[in-house]
Design a protein around this motif. Structure first.
Motif, PDB file in Angstrom:
ATOM      1  N   PHE A  83       0.840  -1.202   0.000  1.00  0.00           N
ATOM      2  CA  PHE A  83       0.000   0.000   0.000  1.00  0.00           C
ATOM      3  C   PHE A  83       0.877   1.255   0.000  1.00  0.00           C
ATOM      4  CE2 PHE A  83      -2.727   2.868   2.873  1.00  0.00           C
ATOM      5  CZ  PHE A  83      -3.461   3.375   1.811  1.00  0.00           C
ATOM      6  N   ILE A  84       0.498   2.236  -0.736  1.00  0.00           N
ATOM      7  CA  ILE A  84       1.196   3.509  -0.948  1.00  0.00           C
ATOM      8  C   ILE A  84       2.399   3.330  -1.874  1.00  0.00           C
ATOM      9  CG2 ILE A  84       2.439   5.488   0.082  1.00  0.00           C
ATOM     10  CD1 ILE A  84      -0.518   5.527   0.764  1.00  0.00           C
ATOM     11  N   THR A  85       3.367   2.514  -1.475  1.00  0.00           N
ATOM     12  CA  THR A  85       4.584   2.368  -2.283  1.00  0.00           C
ATOM     13  C   THR A  85       4.237   1.892  -3.689  1.00  0.00           C
ATOM     14  OG1 THR A  85       5.642   1.690  -0.237  1.00  0.00           O
ATOM     15  CG2 THR A  85       6.907   1.348  -2.272  1.00  0.00           C
ATOM     16  N   ARG A  86       3.220   1.004  -3.771  1.00  0.00           N
ATOM     17  CA  ARG A  86       2.895   0.350  -5.039  1.00  0.00           C
ATOM     18  C   ARG A  86       2.449   1.344  -6.120  1.00  0.00           C
ATOM     19  NH1 ARG A  86      -1.491  -1.546  -7.410  1.00  0.00           N
ATOM     20  NH2 ARG A  86      -2.882  -0.928  -5.734  1.00  0.00           N
ATOM     21  N   ASN A  87       1.638   2.326  -5.754  1.00  0.00           N
ATOM     22  CA  ASN A  87       1.145   3.227  -6.800  1.00  0.00           C
ATOM     23  C   ASN A  87       1.290   4.721  -6.464  1.00  0.00           C
ATOM     24  OD1 ASN A  87      -0.812   3.048  -4.829  1.00  0.00           O
ATOM     25  ND2 ASN A  87      -2.437   2.326  -6.184  1.00  0.00           N
ATOM     26  N   TRP A  88       1.210   5.100  -5.179  1.00  0.00           N
ATOM     27  CA  TRP A  88       1.319   6.524  -4.850  1.00  0.00           C
ATOM     28  C   TRP A  88       2.693   7.075  -5.233  1.00  0.00           C
ATOM     29  CZ3 TRP A  88      -1.826   9.589  -1.107  1.00  0.00           C
ATOM     30  CH2 TRP A  88      -3.071   8.999  -0.838  1.00  0.00           C
ATOM     31  N   GLU A  89       3.701   6.219  -5.158  1.00  0.00           N
ATOM     32  CA  GLU A  89       5.054   6.738  -5.382  1.00  0.00           C
ATOM     33  C   GLU A  89       5.462   6.768  -6.842  1.00  0.00           C
ATOM     34  OE1 GLU A  89       7.826   5.063  -2.583  1.00  0.00           O
ATOM     35  OE2 GLU A  89       6.989   6.411  -1.057  1.00  0.00           O
ATOM     36  N   THR A  90       4.534   6.425  -7.733  1.00  0.00           N
ATOM     37  CA  THR A  90       4.832   6.524  -9.169  1.00  0.00           C
ATOM     38  C   THR A  90       5.300   7.939  -9.504  1.00  0.00           C
ATOM     39  OG1 THR A  90       3.088   4.912  -9.573  1.00  0.00           O
ATOM     40  CG2 THR A  90       3.888   6.149 -11.481  1.00  0.00           C
ATOM     41  N   ILE A  91       4.739   8.917  -8.817  1.00  0.00           N
ATOM     42  CA  ILE A  91       5.077  10.323  -9.098  1.00  0.00           C
ATOM     43  C   ILE A  91       6.582  10.580  -8.940  1.00  0.00           C
ATOM     44  CG2 ILE A  91       4.616  11.164  -6.748  1.00  0.00           C
ATOM     45  CD1 ILE A  91       3.280  13.636  -8.124  1.00  0.00           C
ATOM     46  N   ARG A  92       7.231   9.797  -8.096  1.00  0.00           N
ATOM     47  CA  ARG A  92       8.677   9.988  -7.908  1.00  0.00           C
ATOM     48  C   ARG A  92       9.480   9.606  -9.147  1.00  0.00           C
ATOM     49  NH1 ARG A  92      10.980   7.559  -2.516  1.00  0.00           N
ATOM     50  NH2 ARG A  92      12.693   8.885  -3.164  1.00  0.00           N
ATOM     51  N   ARG A  93       8.865   8.829 -10.033  1.00  0.00           N
ATOM     52  CA  ARG A  93       9.571   8.401 -11.251  1.00  0.00           C
ATOM     53  C   ARG A  93       9.440   9.417 -12.377  1.00  0.00           C
ATOM     54  NH1 ARG A  93       6.714   2.831 -11.859  1.00  0.00           N
ATOM     55  NH2 ARG A  93       7.560   2.948 -13.967  1.00  0.00           N
ATOM     56  N   VAL A  94       8.590  10.429 -12.176  1.00  0.00           N
ATOM     57  CA  VAL A  94       8.339  11.410 -13.239  1.00  0.00           C
ATOM     58  C   VAL A  94       9.508  12.398 -13.294  1.00  0.00           C
ATOM     59  CG1 VAL A  94       6.782  13.224 -14.045  1.00  0.00           C
ATOM     60  CG2 VAL A  94       5.863  11.153 -13.000  1.00  0.00           C
ATOM     61  N   ARG A  95      10.086  12.567 -14.468  1.00  0.00           N
ATOM     62  CA  ARG A  95      11.284  13.408 -14.599  1.00  0.00           C
ATOM     63  C   ARG A  95      10.950  14.827 -15.041  1.00  0.00           C
ATOM     64  NH1 ARG A  95      14.892  10.237 -18.517  1.00  0.00           N
ATOM     65  NH2 ARG A  95      16.633  11.426 -17.657  1.00  0.00           N
ATOM     66  N   LYS A  96       9.748  15.015 -15.601  1.00  0.00           N
ATOM     67  CA  LYS A  96       9.349  16.369 -16.011  1.00  0.00           C
ATOM     68  C   LYS A  96       8.773  17.122 -14.815  1.00  0.00           C
ATOM     69  CE  LYS A  96       8.381  14.763 -20.665  1.00  0.00           C
ATOM     70  NZ  LYS A  96       7.352  14.299 -21.636  1.00  0.00           N
ATOM     71  N   PRO A  97       8.777  18.459 -14.869  1.00  0.00           N
ATOM     72  CA  PRO A  97       8.195  19.237 -13.769  1.00  0.00           C
ATOM     73  C   PRO A  97       6.705  18.931 -13.588  1.00  0.00           C
ATOM     74  CG  PRO A  97       9.522  20.647 -15.185  1.00  0.00           C
ATOM     75  CD  PRO A  97       9.397  19.326 -15.896  1.00  0.00           C
TER      76      PRO A  97
END
Ligand code: CO8
Length: 258
Positions: A83-97
């Motif tokens: 929970f959380i790590t699985r999908n909420w943290e996808t945003i950390r992989r985004v390289r654009k602003p």
């Protein structure tokens, strides 16, 4: 469609994601966070996009993780599904602003989602709170870590331990948000900012984002070393040479994002 949990559109080089569970004040359930993660990755991989905006409704950016969904979960449920790590943290992989445009409630996971964005533009109506303590929970989507880095330990402890909400003006004063604008102009101002950012060289933007984020994670010496390598790498880009020559030639640069 009315039951789409998020709406995605593009305006020039800007991707706009609107959280769309208005009846639940955009409470963030797993399906919504899956959809948000997928949309973020799709826009990040789209060469025609230079910046991404996440926004909600006039009443709520998001009122937190979906309490109704979580209420009966067991430890094994959340542990095994990550929970959380699985999908909420996808945003950390985004390289654009990524820019959060926040009106109304940004509570719990909604506040944490805004904190995970690179910039937060707040409408005057915005309210930021981490009220998980009222549920005997804790801000577990990065809140206990990102909030003190953003506004310092004293204010972060106050918000996390007492559930105190910050007004847009307080959030601006404490450094949680980048600017406050009238509600009626939130989207217009955010899109103007995002469009401006998206005109710049994308690899330079990504290098800046990575470098600023490194400041949160590294010692000063390590961070400066990282920044210096990023600077040196700019000299391998076509856009940096174009930018400098355009300045000297007194003309507008034409960036190819290479
Ligand atoms: N989850 C589920 N449903 C919600 C949520 C939520 N977080 N927030 C609001 N809703 C629903 C309400 O239940 C209500 O539904 P219904 O109409 O079916 O009764 C509807 O949205 C409208 O809400 P209200 O009637 O309460 O609207 P008000 O304007 O009176 O109040 C508030 C707005 C103050 C925002 C109020 O709704 C509220 O306090 N919401 C909960 C805020 C909260 O506690 N957020 C933190 C949730 S926990 C969290 O985010 C943790 C994330 C970190 C990782 C997980 C660890 C827990």
């Amino acid at each position: 469609m009315a039951d789409d949990l998020i709406l995605v559109r593009t305006e020039g080089r800007v991707g706009v994601i609107t959280l769309n569970r208005p009846q639940q004040l955009n409470a963030l359930n797993d399906a919504l966070m899956d959809a948000l993660g997928a949309a973020l990755l799709a826009l990040d991989g789209d060469a025609t996009i230079g910046a991404i905006v996440i926004t909600g409704s006039a009443k709520a950016f998001a009122a937190g993780a979906d309490i109704a969904a979580m209420a009966d979960w067991s430890y094994m449920d959340v542990y095994q599904s990550d929970f959380i790590t699985r999908n909420w943290e996808t945003i950390r992989r985004v390289r654009k602003p990524v820019i959060a445009a926040v009106a109304g409630f940004a509570m719990g996971g909604g506040c944490e989602l805004a904190l995970a964005c690179d910039l937060v533009i707040a409408a005057e109506s915005a309210q930021f709170a981490l009220p998980e303590i009222k549920l005997a929970m804790l801000p577990g989507a990065g809140g206990t870590q990102r909030l003190p880095r953003a506004i310092g330990k004293a204010k972060a402890m106050d918000m996390c331990l007492s559930a105190r909400a910050l007004s847009a003006d307080e959030a601006d004063r404490y450094g949680l948000v980048s600017r406050v604008v009238p509600d009626a102009r939130l989207l217009e101002e955010t899109l103007a900012l995002a469009s401006r950012i998206a005109t710049y060289s994308l690899p330079a933007l990504m290098a800046i984002k990575e470098s600023v984020n490194r400041a949160w994670e590294a010692s000063l010496t390590e961070g400066i070393g990282f920044e210096r390598r990023q600077l040196h790498a700019r000299f391998a880009s076509e856009d940096a040479h174009e930018g400098m020559h355009a300045f000297l030639d007194k003309r507008k640069p034409v960036f190819t994002h290479r």
